[in-house]
Design a protein around this motif. Structure first.
Motif, PDB file in Angstrom:
ATOM      1  N   ASP A  70      -1.196  -3.194   2.848  1.00 26.26           N
ATOM      2  CA  ASP A  70      -0.671  -4.495   3.264  1.00 26.26           C
ATOM      3  C   ASP A  70      -0.548  -5.491   2.121  1.00 26.26           C
ATOM      4  OD1 ASP A  70      -0.507  -3.551   5.867  1.00 26.26           O
ATOM      5  OD2 ASP A  70      -2.552  -4.178   6.317  1.00 26.26           O
ATOM      6  N   ARG A  71      -0.240  -5.017   0.935  1.00 22.49           N
ATOM      7  CA  ARG A  71      -0.003  -5.914  -0.197  1.00 22.49           C
ATOM      8  C   ARG A  71       1.360  -5.572  -0.778  1.00 22.49           C
ATOM      9  NH1 ARG A  71      -5.928  -5.712  -2.916  1.00 22.49           N
ATOM     10  NH2 ARG A  71      -6.995  -6.701  -1.189  1.00 22.49           N
ATOM     11  N   ASP A  72       1.914  -6.491  -1.537  1.00 20.42           N
ATOM     12  CA  ASP A  72       3.251  -6.285  -2.096  1.00 20.42           C
ATOM     13  C   ASP A  72       3.235  -5.526  -3.416  1.00 20.42           C
ATOM     14  OD1 ASP A  72       4.403  -7.588   0.016  1.00 20.42           O
ATOM     15  OD2 ASP A  72       4.334  -9.552  -0.956  1.00 20.42           O
ATOM     16  N   ILE A  73       2.151  -4.845  -3.703  1.00 21.28           N
ATOM     17  CA  ILE A  73       2.074  -4.070  -4.939  1.00 21.28           C
ATOM     18  C   ILE A  73       2.128  -2.581  -4.616  1.00 21.28           C
ATOM     19  CG2 ILE A  73       0.787  -5.834  -6.188  1.00 21.28           C
ATOM     20  CD1 ILE A  73      -1.759  -4.288  -5.612  1.00 21.28           C
ATOM     21  N   ARG A  74       2.435  -1.792  -5.607  1.00 22.64           N
ATOM     22  CA  ARG A  74       2.512  -0.350  -5.414  1.00 22.64           C
ATOM     23  C   ARG A  74       1.125   0.200  -5.112  1.00 22.64           C
ATOM     24  NH1 ARG A  74       3.628   3.905 -10.033  1.00 22.64           N
ATOM     25  NH2 ARG A  74       3.288   5.742  -8.789  1.00 22.64           N
ATOM     26  N   ASN A  75       1.024   1.032  -4.102  1.00 19.10           N
ATOM     27  CA  ASN A  75      -0.262   1.647  -3.783  1.00 19.10           C
ATOM     28  C   ASN A  75      -0.074   3.153  -3.656  1.00 19.10           C
ATOM     29  OD1 ASN A  75       0.664   2.182  -1.117  1.00 19.10           O
ATOM     30  ND2 ASN A  75       0.027   0.163  -0.475  1.00 19.10           N
ATOM     31  N   TRP A  76      -1.157   3.873  -3.679  1.00 23.05           N
ATOM     32  CA  TRP A  76      -1.112   5.318  -3.596  1.00 23.05           C
ATOM     33  C   TRP A  76      -2.216   5.792  -2.664  1.00 23.05           C
ATOM     34  CZ3 TRP A  76      -2.292   2.381  -7.775  1.00 23.05           C
ATOM     35  CH2 TRP A  76      -3.606   2.406  -8.212  1.00 23.05           C
ATOM     36  N   SER A  77      -2.063   6.996  -2.169  1.00 23.21           N
ATOM     37  CA  SER A  77      -3.037   7.558  -1.238  1.00 23.21           C
ATOM     38  C   SER A  77      -4.337   7.865  -1.976  1.00 23.21           C
ATOM     39  CB  SER A  77      -2.481   8.839  -0.610  1.00 23.21           C
ATOM     40  OG  SER A  77      -3.432   9.403   0.244  1.00 23.21           O
ATOM     41  N   VAL A  78      -5.457   7.432  -1.403  1.00 21.67           N
ATOM     42  CA  VAL A  78      -6.767   7.677  -2.009  1.00 21.67           C
ATOM     43  C   VAL A  78      -7.659   8.536  -1.125  1.00 21.67           C
ATOM     44  CG1 VAL A  78      -6.772   5.598  -3.434  1.00 21.67           C
ATOM     45  CG2 VAL A  78      -7.695   5.509  -1.104  1.00 21.67           C
ATOM     46  N   GLY A  79      -7.125   8.947   0.020  1.00 23.05           N
ATOM     47  CA  GLY A  79      -7.925   9.778   0.914  1.00 23.05           C
ATOM     48  C   GLY A  79      -7.344   9.782   2.311  1.00 23.05           C
ATOM     49  N   SER A  80      -8.183  10.172   3.261  1.00 22.94           N
ATOM     50  CA  SER A  80      -7.721  10.254   4.645  1.00 22.94           C
ATOM     51  C   SER A  80      -8.830   9.844   5.607  1.00 22.94           C
ATOM     52  CB  SER A  80      -7.254  11.669   4.963  1.00 22.94           C
ATOM     53  OG  SER A  80      -8.344  12.566   4.870  1.00 22.94           O
ATOM     54  N   MET A  81      -8.417   9.496   6.820  1.00 24.58           N
ATOM     55  CA  MET A  81      -9.335   9.143   7.888  1.00 24.58           C
ATOM     56  C   MET A  81      -8.935   9.990   9.091  1.00 24.58           C
ATOM     57  SD  MET A  81      -9.935   5.430   9.707  1.00 24.58           S
ATOM     58  CE  MET A  81     -10.373   4.633   8.187  1.00 24.58           C
ATOM     59  N   THR A 134     -11.148  10.597  -5.757  1.00 24.32           N
ATOM     60  CA  THR A 134     -11.048   9.710  -6.905  1.00 24.32           C
ATOM     61  C   THR A 134     -11.372  10.470  -8.190  1.00 24.32           C
ATOM     62  OG1 THR A 134     -11.717   7.567  -7.783  1.00 24.32           O
ATOM     63  CG2 THR A 134     -13.438   8.906  -6.785  1.00 24.32           C
ATOM     64  N   ASP A 135     -11.062   9.856  -9.307  1.00 27.20           N
ATOM     65  CA  ASP A 135     -11.406  10.385 -10.622  1.00 27.20           C
ATOM     66  C   ASP A 135     -12.507   9.512 -11.207  1.00 27.20           C
ATOM     67  OD1 ASP A 135      -9.364  12.290 -10.510  1.00 27.20           O
ATOM     68  OD2 ASP A 135      -7.908  10.862 -11.299  1.00 27.20           O
ATOM     69  N   ILE A 152      -5.030  11.760  12.367  1.00 27.93           N
ATOM     70  CA  ILE A 152      -5.372  11.687  10.950  1.00 27.93           C
ATOM     71  C   ILE A 152      -4.454  10.647  10.313  1.00 27.93           C
ATOM     72  CG2 ILE A 152      -3.839  13.549  10.233  1.00 27.93           C
ATOM     73  CD1 ILE A 152      -6.084  14.364   8.238  1.00 27.93           C
ATOM     74  N   ALA A 153      -4.995   9.843   9.440  1.00 26.08           N
ATOM     75  CA  ALA A 153      -4.220   8.797   8.789  1.00 26.08           C
ATOM     76  C   ALA A 153      -4.554   8.779   7.307  1.00 26.08           C
ATOM     77  CB  ALA A 153      -4.526   7.446   9.417  1.00 26.08           C
ATOM     78  N   SER A 154      -3.588   8.443   6.503  1.00 25.45           N
ATOM     79  CA  SER A 154      -3.764   8.349   5.062  1.00 25.45           C
ATOM     80  C   SER A 154      -4.355   6.987   4.715  1.00 25.45           C
ATOM     81  CB  SER A 154      -2.414   8.536   4.377  1.00 25.45           C
ATOM     82  OG  SER A 154      -2.550   8.438   2.988  1.00 25.45           O
ATOM     83  N   LEU A 155      -5.258   6.963   3.747  1.00 21.51           N
ATOM     84  CA  LEU A 155      -5.827   5.710   3.247  1.00 21.51           C
ATOM     85  C   LEU A 155      -5.166   5.391   1.913  1.00 21.51           C
ATOM     86  CD1 LEU A 155      -9.604   6.318   3.936  1.00 21.51           C
ATOM     87  CD2 LEU A 155      -8.001   5.009   5.301  1.00 21.51           C
ATOM     88  N   HIS A 156      -4.830   4.127   1.695  1.00 20.84           N
ATOM     89  CA  HIS A 156      -4.124   3.730   0.482  1.00 20.84           C
ATOM     90  C   HIS A 156      -4.958   2.765  -0.357  1.00 20.84           C
ATOM     91  CE1 HIS A 156      -0.907   5.362   2.949  1.00 20.84           C
ATOM     92  NE2 HIS A 156      -0.342   5.672   1.786  1.00 20.84           N
ATOM     93  N   SER A 157      -4.620   2.680  -1.624  1.00 19.92           N
ATOM     94  CA  SER A 157      -5.397   1.889  -2.578  1.00 19.92           C
ATOM     95  C   SER A 157      -5.292   0.392  -2.330  1.00 19.92           C
ATOM     96  CB  SER A 157      -4.945   2.200  -3.996  1.00 19.92           C
ATOM     97  OG  SER A 157      -3.568   1.871  -4.128  1.00 19.92           O
ATOM     98  N   ALA A 158      -4.172  -0.089  -1.847  1.00 19.67           N
ATOM     99  CA  ALA A 158      -3.987  -1.521  -1.616  1.00 19.67           C
ATOM    100  C   ALA A 158      -3.113  -1.715  -0.387  1.00 19.67           C
ATOM    101  CB  ALA A 158      -3.364  -2.178  -2.839  1.00 19.67           C
TER     102      ALA A 158
END
Length: 87
Positions: free
Chosen positions: A19-30, A48-49, A11-17
């Motif tokens: 491999d980018r230099d900006i702040r990202n957050w978890s948006v789901g899982s795979m 999501t909201d 299981i792995a967490s999916l993030h909003s962005a």
């Protein structure tokens, strides 16, 4: 050599962005699983909201929001989506 996803917890967490230099957050899982016939299958779950502005005939309306979870399945996976190892 297998990665954390295909050789570990599966299981792995999916993030909003990723491999980018900006702040990202978890948006789901795979999650990696096996289908009834033993073939690998990946379940992707996104959280999501959703906010909707509702108006009737141009009148001022209300804003309605909801938490939404969407699930999809990817079949016929031959390689790990993270490391490329054959499954």
């Amino acid at each position: 050599m297998s990665c954390y996803f295909c050789g570990g917890s599966r299981i792995a967490s999916l993030h909003s962005a990723p491999d980018r230099d900006i702040r990202n957050w978890s948006v789901g899982s795979m999650a990696l699983a096996r289908r009834y016939d033993g073939q690998p299958i990946i379940a992707v779950e996104l959280d999501t909201d959703v906010a909707l502005d509702i108006s009737v005939n141009g009148s001022a309306g209300d804003c309605v929001s909801a938490d939404v979870t969407a699930t999809a399945y990817i079949e016929d996976i031959k390689y790990c989506p993270f490391c490329g190892e054959e499954l």
